[in-house]
Design a protein around this motif. Structure first.
Motif, short mmCIF file in Angstrom:
data_model
loop_
_atom_site.label_atom_id
_atom_site.label_comp_id
_atom_site.label_asym_id
_atom_site.label_seq_id
_atom_site.Cartn_x
_atom_site.Cartn_y
_atom_site.Cartn_z
N ASN A 85 22.30 61.72 27.60
CA ASN A 85 22.24 61.90 29.05
C ASN A 85 20.82 61.64 29.57
O ASN A 85 19.86 62.20 29.05
N PRO A 86 20.66 60.79 30.60
CA PRO A 86 19.32 60.48 31.12
C PRO A 86 18.77 61.58 32.04
O PRO A 86 18.18 61.29 33.09
N VAL A 87 18.99 62.82 31.67
CA VAL A 87 18.47 63.96 32.43
C VAL A 87 17.29 64.54 31.68
O VAL A 87 17.34 64.73 30.45
N ALA A 88 16.21 64.82 32.39
CA ALA A 88 15.00 65.33 31.76
C ALA A 88 15.18 66.80 31.40
O ALA A 88 15.05 67.67 32.25
N GLN A 89 15.50 67.07 30.15
CA GLN A 89 15.55 68.46 29.68
C GLN A 89 14.15 68.96 29.34
O GLN A 89 13.87 70.15 29.39
N ALA A 139 11.80 50.73 36.88
CA ALA A 139 11.36 49.34 37.07
C ALA A 139 12.51 48.44 37.55
O ALA A 139 12.61 47.28 37.15
N GLY A 140 13.40 49.01 38.35
CA GLY A 140 14.50 48.23 38.91
C GLY A 140 15.67 48.03 37.98
O GLY A 140 16.62 47.32 38.32
N GLN A 141 15.65 48.66 36.80
CA GLN A 141 16.74 48.52 35.84
C GLN A 141 17.49 49.84 35.70
O GLN A 141 16.87 50.89 35.53
N GLY A 142 18.81 49.77 35.78
CA GLY A 142 19.63 50.96 35.69
C GLY A 142 19.50 51.65 34.34
O GLY A 142 19.33 51.00 33.31
N THR A 143 19.57 52.98 34.35
CA THR A 143 19.42 53.76 33.12
C THR A 143 20.62 54.68 32.97
O THR A 143 20.67 55.76 33.55
N ASP A 144 21.59 54.27 32.18
CA ASP A 144 22.78 55.08 31.93
C ASP A 144 22.57 56.07 30.80
O ASP A 144 23.41 56.95 30.60
N SER A 145 21.50 55.91 30.05
CA SER A 145 21.23 56.81 28.93
C SER A 145 19.73 56.94 28.73
O SER A 145 18.93 56.15 29.26
N LEU A 146 19.34 57.96 27.96
CA LEU A 146 17.92 58.14 27.64
C LEU A 146 17.41 56.96 26.83
O LEU A 146 16.24 56.59 26.93
N GLU A 147 18.29 56.36 26.04
CA GLU A 147 17.90 55.19 25.25
C GLU A 147 17.54 54.01 26.15
O GLU A 147 16.63 53.23 25.82
N ASP A 148 18.23 53.87 27.29
CA ASP A 148 17.88 52.83 28.24
C ASP A 148 16.46 53.05 28.77
O ASP A 148 15.67 52.11 28.92
#
Length: 369
Positions: free
Chosen positions: A140-144, A167-176
């Motif tokens: 999950n791309p949520v900052a824990q 930087a204008g790129q979608g982030t669906d996961s923390l890995e992104d």
């Protein structure tokens, strides 16, 4: 910390990585050419003197050259391995009907495009298999966690914020997020995030961190400073795996484009450009870590090979595609003389790049210290 693998192991690993990729690339050209009725005289893995080979019933010579740094399919009517038309060739009526350069431009375009496409398809197949067997990265791309003093804290990111894009790129996961940030050390990026129901954006100056891999090699990467307590992987079915792997491959390709543009624009040192020697070293290192790591590297090499071949440089597939696109617009082929000069310039450029990257590789090995 792992020891560097021996030289013989590196050489074998490199051949096991690059050989199948070149074969898949050239097979893409060959199969689409067969589909359009184009005759093939030679199918070669490697350049130079033939080490081994055989001829099939269609008259195609399948062979292995002594220099394993590429390959080619020489079609009927080609002057050389770069598929330049042989204006002086005397072809029979049967040969003219199957000659590559006598086919419509759009068929030639698809034949050339099929090589890089085959490399991307191989990468998609590998990632899809991994996603089915092991799951796809889906943290999950949520900052824990927000590291004190980090770029994220300085930019106002708080625990619980969901990162929507960097930087204008979608982030669906923390890995992104990690993939986008890692190739931008010291850069200022715009981050869009969600806090509760509100969506906001902020600018963050990414930190620079010097890290070492398992073999003691140092790299500069960008750091944002957010994290999760543990990584998560999502199991996907076979049907879902293909689009997921396609998206993953596209994201990795975009990272390569970003990295190349950083070098062109001067934001990243040209010392980061690696050549065949560096590729061989990495292949040996990953093979020594295990089969999973090696196959993953093969997928990355496959994307790299497909991407590089699409660059609009004469001698590469991308250069041919430019010529065929120009032919479609002009309603006539680019002159043989113009193509010849372009191919000479492209060859000089590629040889210069090979020398430059080899110098970089040797410098990274500590040869000039």
């Amino acid at each position: 910390m792992f020891d560097q693998p021996p030289l013989w192991f590196i050489a074998v690993a490199f051949l096991c990585a690059i050989g199948p990729l070149v074969f898949i690339h050239e097979l893409g050209h060959y199969l689409v050419a067969r589909w359009f009725g184009v005759g093939a005289e030679q199918f070669s893995i490697g350049f130079g003197r033939e080490v081994a080979g055989w001829s099939d019933k269609r008259g195609t010579r399948w062979k292995v050259g002594w220099l394993p740094l590429g390959g080619y399919v020489k079609f009927v009517g080609d002057m050389n391995a770069a598929s330049q038309a042989d204006a002086d060739a005397e072809l029979s009526a049967g040969q003219r009907s199957v000659a590559f350069h006598n086919k419509p431009w759009w068929q030639r375009f698809l034949i050339v495009l099929a090589g890089p496409a085959a490399n991307f398809l191989l990468a998609i197949a590998i990632f899809a298999a991994f996603f089915v067997a092991l799951g796809r990265p889906a943290t999950n791309p949520v900052a824990q966690v927000v590291t004190p003093g980090s770029a994220a804290e300085m930019a106002g990111i708080r625990v619980g914020d969901r990162i929507l894009d960097v930087a204008g790129q979608g982030t669906d996961s923390l890995e992104d997020i990690a993939r986008i940030v890692s190739i931008r050390p010291g850069e200022q990026v715009t981050i869009r995030y969600q806090r509760g129901e509100a969506i906001a954006s902020t600018d963050a100056l990414l930190q620079v961190e010097e890290v070492k891999d398992q073999f003691g090699q140092s790299f500069r990467i960008g750091r944002l400073g957010i994290g999760q307590e543990r990584r998560e992987f999502e199991k996907v079915g076979v049907v879902e795996a293909i689009p997921a792997a396609t998206g993953y491959t596209f994201a990795l390709t975009r990272s390569m484009i970003d990295g190349l543009w950083q070098i062109i624009s001067g934001r990243r040192s040209t010392k980061d450009l690696g050549g065949p020697l560096k590729m061989a070293q990495i292949a040996g290192q990953q093979a020594s870590l295990g089969l999973f790591e090696f196959i993953q590297l093969v997928a990355l090499f496959s994307i790299n090979l497909g991407f590089i071949n699409l660059l609009p440089v004469p001698m590469l597939d991308g250069g041919h595609l430019v010529f065929y696109a120009a032919e479609a617009v002009r309603r006539k082929p680019v002159s043989i003389r113009a193509q010849e000069w372009a191919f000479r310039g492209g060859l000089a450029m590629l040889l210069a790049l090979l020398v430059f990257t080899t110098f970089n590789d040797l410098a990274s090995f500590g040869l000039f210290r």
